[in-house]
Each structure stands twice: as C-alpha cells, then as structure tokens.
Motif scaffolding. Structure first.
Motif, mmCIF file in Angstrom:
data_model
loop_
_atom_site.group_PDB
_atom_site.id
_atom_site.type_symbol
_atom_site.label_atom_id
_atom_site.label_comp_id
_atom_site.label_asym_id
_atom_site.label_seq_id
_atom_site.Cartn_x
_atom_site.Cartn_y
_atom_site.Cartn_z
ATOM 1 N N GLY A 194 0.782 -1.225 0.000
ATOM 2 C CA GLY A 194 0.000 0.000 0.000
ATOM 3 C C GLY A 194 0.802 1.256 0.000
ATOM 4 O O GLY A 194 2.012 1.256 -0.158
ATOM 5 N N LYS B 224 -10.681 7.769 6.435
ATOM 6 C CA LYS B 224 -11.452 6.547 6.182
ATOM 7 C C LYS B 224 -10.851 5.811 4.992
ATOM 8 O O LYS B 224 -10.287 6.409 4.084
ATOM 9 C CB LYS B 224 -12.909 6.890 5.899
ATOM 10 C CG LYS B 224 -13.594 7.584 7.075
ATOM 11 C CD LYS B 224 -15.089 7.608 6.890
ATOM 12 C CE LYS B 224 -15.828 8.359 7.946
ATOM 13 N NZ LYS B 224 -15.449 8.301 9.281
ATOM 14 N N ILE B 225 -10.976 4.486 5.008
ATOM 15 C CA ILE B 225 -10.475 3.667 3.903
ATOM 16 C C ILE B 225 -11.256 4.003 2.645
ATOM 17 O O ILE B 225 -12.480 4.048 2.654
ATOM 18 C CB ILE B 225 -10.574 2.176 4.257
ATOM 19 C CG1 ILE B 225 -9.598 1.871 5.392
ATOM 20 C CG2 ILE B 225 -10.311 1.310 3.038
ATOM 21 C CD1 ILE B 225 -9.740 0.513 6.009
ATOM 22 N N ASP B 226 -10.541 4.254 1.569
ATOM 23 C CA ASP B 226 -11.137 4.614 0.291
ATOM 24 C C ASP B 226 -11.104 3.381 -0.620
ATOM 25 O O ASP B 226 -10.037 2.842 -0.906
ATOM 26 C CB ASP B 226 -10.348 5.758 -0.340
ATOM 27 C CG ASP B 226 -10.975 6.257 -1.624
ATOM 28 O OD1 ASP B 226 -11.031 5.488 -2.597
ATOM 29 O OD2 ASP B 226 -11.396 7.426 -1.650
ATOM 30 N N ASP C 296 -8.886 3.666 -3.687
ATOM 31 C CA ASP C 296 -7.467 3.538 -3.345
ATOM 32 C C ASP C 296 -7.110 2.073 -3.126
ATOM 33 O O ASP C 296 -6.078 1.593 -3.606
ATOM 34 C CB ASP C 296 -7.129 4.333 -2.081
ATOM 35 C CG ASP C 296 -7.102 5.829 -2.302
ATOM 36 O OD1 ASP C 296 -7.004 6.269 -3.466
ATOM 37 O OD2 ASP C 296 -7.173 6.569 -1.298
ATOM 38 N N ARG C 297 -7.952 1.348 -2.369
ATOM 39 C CA ARG C 297 -7.704 -0.064 -2.101
ATOM 40 C C ARG C 297 -7.582 -0.836 -3.407
ATOM 41 O O ARG C 297 -6.645 -1.615 -3.597
ATOM 42 C CB ARG C 297 -8.815 -0.674 -1.259
ATOM 43 C CG ARG C 297 -8.624 -2.184 -1.053
ATOM 44 C CD ARG C 297 -9.867 -2.919 -0.591
ATOM 45 N NE ARG C 297 -10.396 -2.413 0.645
ATOM 46 C CZ ARG C 297 -11.677 -2.065 0.818
ATOM 47 N NH1 ARG C 297 -12.534 -2.153 -0.181
ATOM 48 N NH2 ARG C 297 -12.094 -1.631 1.975
ATOM 49 N N GLU D 8 -6.566 -3.402 7.346
ATOM 50 C CA GLU D 8 -6.423 -2.186 6.553
ATOM 51 C C GLU D 8 -6.414 -1.005 7.504
ATOM 52 O O GLU D 8 -7.055 -1.052 8.553
ATOM 53 C CB GLU D 8 -7.603 -2.009 5.593
ATOM 54 C CG GLU D 8 -7.732 -3.082 4.541
ATOM 55 C CD GLU D 8 -8.945 -2.842 3.651
ATOM 56 O OE1 GLU D 8 -8.756 -2.436 2.505
ATOM 57 O OE2 GLU D 8 -10.070 -3.047 4.148
ATOM 58 N N TRP D 9 -5.685 0.028 7.149
ATOM 59 C CA TRP D 9 -5.718 1.236 7.945
ATOM 60 C C TRP D 9 -5.363 2.435 7.078
ATOM 61 O O TRP D 9 -4.818 2.293 5.993
ATOM 62 C CB TRP D 9 -4.785 1.148 9.155
ATOM 63 C CG TRP D 9 -3.320 1.228 8.843
ATOM 64 C CD1 TRP D 9 -2.550 2.361 8.797
ATOM 65 C CD2 TRP D 9 -2.442 0.156 8.524
ATOM 66 N NE1 TRP D 9 -1.252 2.048 8.471
ATOM 67 C CE2 TRP D 9 -1.155 0.694 8.301
ATOM 68 C CE3 TRP D 9 -2.608 -1.213 8.402
ATOM 69 C CZ2 TRP D 9 -0.063 -0.082 7.968
ATOM 70 C CZ3 TRP D 9 -1.512 -1.992 8.065
ATOM 71 C CH2 TRP D 9 -0.264 -1.422 7.863
ATOM 72 N N VAL D 10 -5.696 3.584 7.596
ATOM 73 C CA VAL D 10 -5.370 4.842 6.939
ATOM 74 C C VAL D 10 -4.493 5.615 7.908
ATOM 75 O O VAL D 10 -4.819 5.751 9.082
ATOM 76 C CB VAL D 10 -6.645 5.663 6.626
ATOM 77 C CG1 VAL D 10 -6.283 7.027 6.078
ATOM 78 C CG2 VAL D 10 -7.536 4.910 5.660
#
Length: 113
Positions: free
Chosen positions: A12, A23-25, A28-29, A51-53
């Motif tokens: 990532g 917030k997770i997009d 983007d993922r 997952e993290w931002v």
C-alpha cells in the motif's frame, strides 16, 4: 511492498497532497491491490488481514535525529522520527533501528551511534 519479520506482507501507500481523509477509500484499495498483483501475482490468493489509513505528512527529507530541548525550564532529549511520507512502512524497520540507537545515546547507553 514490505515484508515484516513474521512473513506478513504490507502492501500500500498513496501520495495525495492535501488529502486528510481518515477513512479507507475503496478506489485507493482497488488501485493498491491492482498494482501489487501486477508485481506479485501470488498475492491474489493471500488473505487481507487488516487495513488502515495513516496521515503521513511528507517533507523534503526524513527527520531522524536526537535533539536537546527545553520544556518548562527542564532540559530533555527528544528523538525525532517523522516525515517519511508514503514510504513510512518501507522505511520503518531501518528508521526504527536508528531511532533506538538515538534513544540509547540520549539516555547515556552509547557514546555514539
């Protein structure tokens, strides 16, 4: 991509100036995974375990140093370790090792790094 000592692969990173979304997009993922699969197709069968931002303010260079500062009239030592931008995960192992050396130096365990 970066592999941790336990064999986990971290995939990532984005570079989006001024984006403070925490917030997770999904877009983007999808882009991150698509790029990772192109480099290493075997990742397609690997489970995603998290997952993290993170907010990664970038700088022109990493700041990784020991500084003597004064706080409320008391002299203290501060180890700075920031400014990795989108390369934080990849740089984390080496920078953490250097930061530990700086802490040891700061508390008098080492005369120099």
């Amino acid at each position: 991509m970066s592999q941790s000592p336990d064999g986990t692969v971290v995939v990532g990173g984005t570079y989006q100036v001024g984006d403070w979304n925490s917030k997770i997009d999904v877009k983007d993922r999808e882009e991150i995974l698509k790029n990772a699969f192109e480099v290493m197709p075997s990742l397609k069968i690997a489970p995603v375990i998290g997952e993290w931002v993170g907010q990664r303010p970038g700088r022109s260079e990493v700041r990784l140093e020991l500084e003597n500062v004064e706080l409320n009239g008391k002299k203290i030592k501060v180890v700075h370790n920031y400014g990795h931008g989108g390369s934080g995960v990849g740089l984390s192992w080496g920078c953490a090792e250097t930061a530990v050396g700086l802490v040891k130096r700061g508390i008098g365990c080492l005369s120099k790094i």
